[in-house]
Design an enzyme around this catalytic site. Structure first.
Site, mmCIF file in Angstrom:
data_model
loop_
_atom_site.group_PDB
_atom_site.id
_atom_site.type_symbol
_atom_site.label_atom_id
_atom_site.label_comp_id
_atom_site.label_asym_id
_atom_site.label_seq_id
_atom_site.Cartn_x
_atom_site.Cartn_y
_atom_site.Cartn_z
ATOM 1 N N ASP A 14 59.841 41.581 65.336
ATOM 2 C CA ASP A 14 60.019 40.913 64.042
ATOM 3 C C ASP A 14 58.852 39.960 63.791
ATOM 4 O OD1 ASP A 14 62.224 40.374 61.831
ATOM 5 O OD2 ASP A 14 61.362 38.431 62.364
ATOM 6 N N ASN A 25 54.203 35.837 52.372
ATOM 7 C CA ASN A 25 54.428 36.316 51.010
ATOM 8 C C ASN A 25 54.349 35.181 49.990
ATOM 9 O OD1 ASN A 25 54.774 39.077 51.505
ATOM 10 N ND2 ASN A 25 56.939 38.840 51.988
ATOM 11 N N HIS A 72 52.633 39.111 47.829
ATOM 12 C CA HIS A 72 53.240 40.271 48.479
ATOM 13 C C HIS A 72 52.207 41.331 48.882
ATOM 14 C CE1 HIS A 72 57.505 39.227 48.054
ATOM 15 N NE2 HIS A 72 57.139 38.619 46.928
ATOM 16 N N ASP A 99 52.049 42.959 52.488
ATOM 17 C CA ASP A 99 52.008 44.396 52.786
ATOM 18 C C ASP A 99 50.883 44.725 53.754
ATOM 19 O OD1 ASP A 99 54.149 44.773 51.129
ATOM 20 O OD2 ASP A 99 52.989 45.593 49.450
ATOM 21 N N GLU A 150 60.418 43.144 57.508
ATOM 22 C CA GLU A 150 59.325 42.824 58.423
ATOM 23 C C GLU A 150 59.720 43.101 59.866
ATOM 24 O OE1 GLU A 150 61.531 38.903 57.633
ATOM 25 O OE2 GLU A 150 60.898 40.646 56.485
#
Length: 261
Positions: free
Chosen positions: A124, A132, A137, A141, A167
């Site tokens: 994680d 973000n 965002h 990504d 994530e």
């Protein structure tokens, strides 16, 4: 050398075309042979040439076209199955495909077709929401793509990785013992921490927390996931950027320095 006869191979196209054309020619000769006796030598030659070239040209062309189209369809179906099983952003398996592959391995392990051992890791990204929020965002990504590619770079052979959440990634290490599994988890953590991520020239360090469990004997994907998820929570609670891992016989915990406890 073994010839590839899979539905997507040219070997299958060639074999069916040749075998089918030969059958058509043989059938033509057999059917027409009852008319050979009264024919003159010239007429007999003409009849045999007709029995040879008519099936060869018509039957061979038809079979080749049919098998070529069948091959194209098989390729399209294969590509669609890959797309359906792949996370579009990170190009690793999606959650459904990943769990299906793990469960398929565990089914084989129960029948002793493969080694009844392995490990599940849950990876994680730490503080991902802040990436973000601060960078947008698109940068988030890019971070996920970097994390996924880094995880893949540490895997070998039949090891698989999937994206199971926003994530969150999962890694399955079939046949791996507890020591190797912990070392893989620690290697993933270190490589991600060392990765250069600087969107727009602005350095943004990445780190991950990893929870894992090794198994040796009968188990289920649901049980392994629950245990690994518990260790992920433990790694997060202890400060993040670390590995918390459970072996079949004992619990091993590696913190940021990679030590065993």
């Amino acid at each position: 050398m073994r010839i590839d006869l899979s539905p997507t191979s040219w070997g299958r196209v060639a074999l069916v075309t040749v075998a089918g054309t030969a059958f058509f020619i043989a059938a033509a000769f057999f059917v027409d042979s009852f008319n050979f006796a009264p024919l003159s030598p010239e007429a007999l030659l003409w009849a045999k040439l007709t029995d040879l070239f008519l099936p060869l040209i018509l039957g061979g062309s038809f079979l080749f076209f049919l098998m070529w189209k069948t091959r194209q369809l098989a390729i399209a179906q294969k590509e669609l199955s890959i797309i359906a099983a792949t996370d579009s952003l990170t190009a690793v398996f999606n959650r459904g495909a990943f769990s299906m592959l793990v469960e398929a391995y565990l089914d084989k392990a129960r029948s002793h077709a493969v080694a009844e051992a392995g490990a599940l890791l849950i990876v994680d990204a730490d503080h991902f929401k802040s990436i973000n929020d601060r960078l947008g965002h698109d940068c988030g990504d890019q971070a996920l793509k970097l994390i996924a590619s880094t995880i893949r770079s540490q895997l070998h052979g039949a090891d698989i990785v999937g994206r199971i959440g926003g994530e969150e990634f999962a890694v399955f290490l079939p046949g791996a013992d507890a020591t190797r599994s912990f070392l893989v988890a620690e290697s993933i953590r270190l490589r991600i921490r060392e990765a250069e991520f600087a969107p727009g020239g602005q350095p943004c360090p990445l780190s991950v927390s990893i929870g894992g469990v090794a198994f040796s004997g009968p188990t289920t994907y649901h049980h392994m996931f629950r245990v690994a998820d518990r260790h992920l929570y433990k790694a997060k609670s202890n400060g993040r950027d670390q590995v918390s891992f459970e072996s079949p016989r004992s619990r091993l915990s590696g913190e940021a320095a990679g030590t065993f406890h």
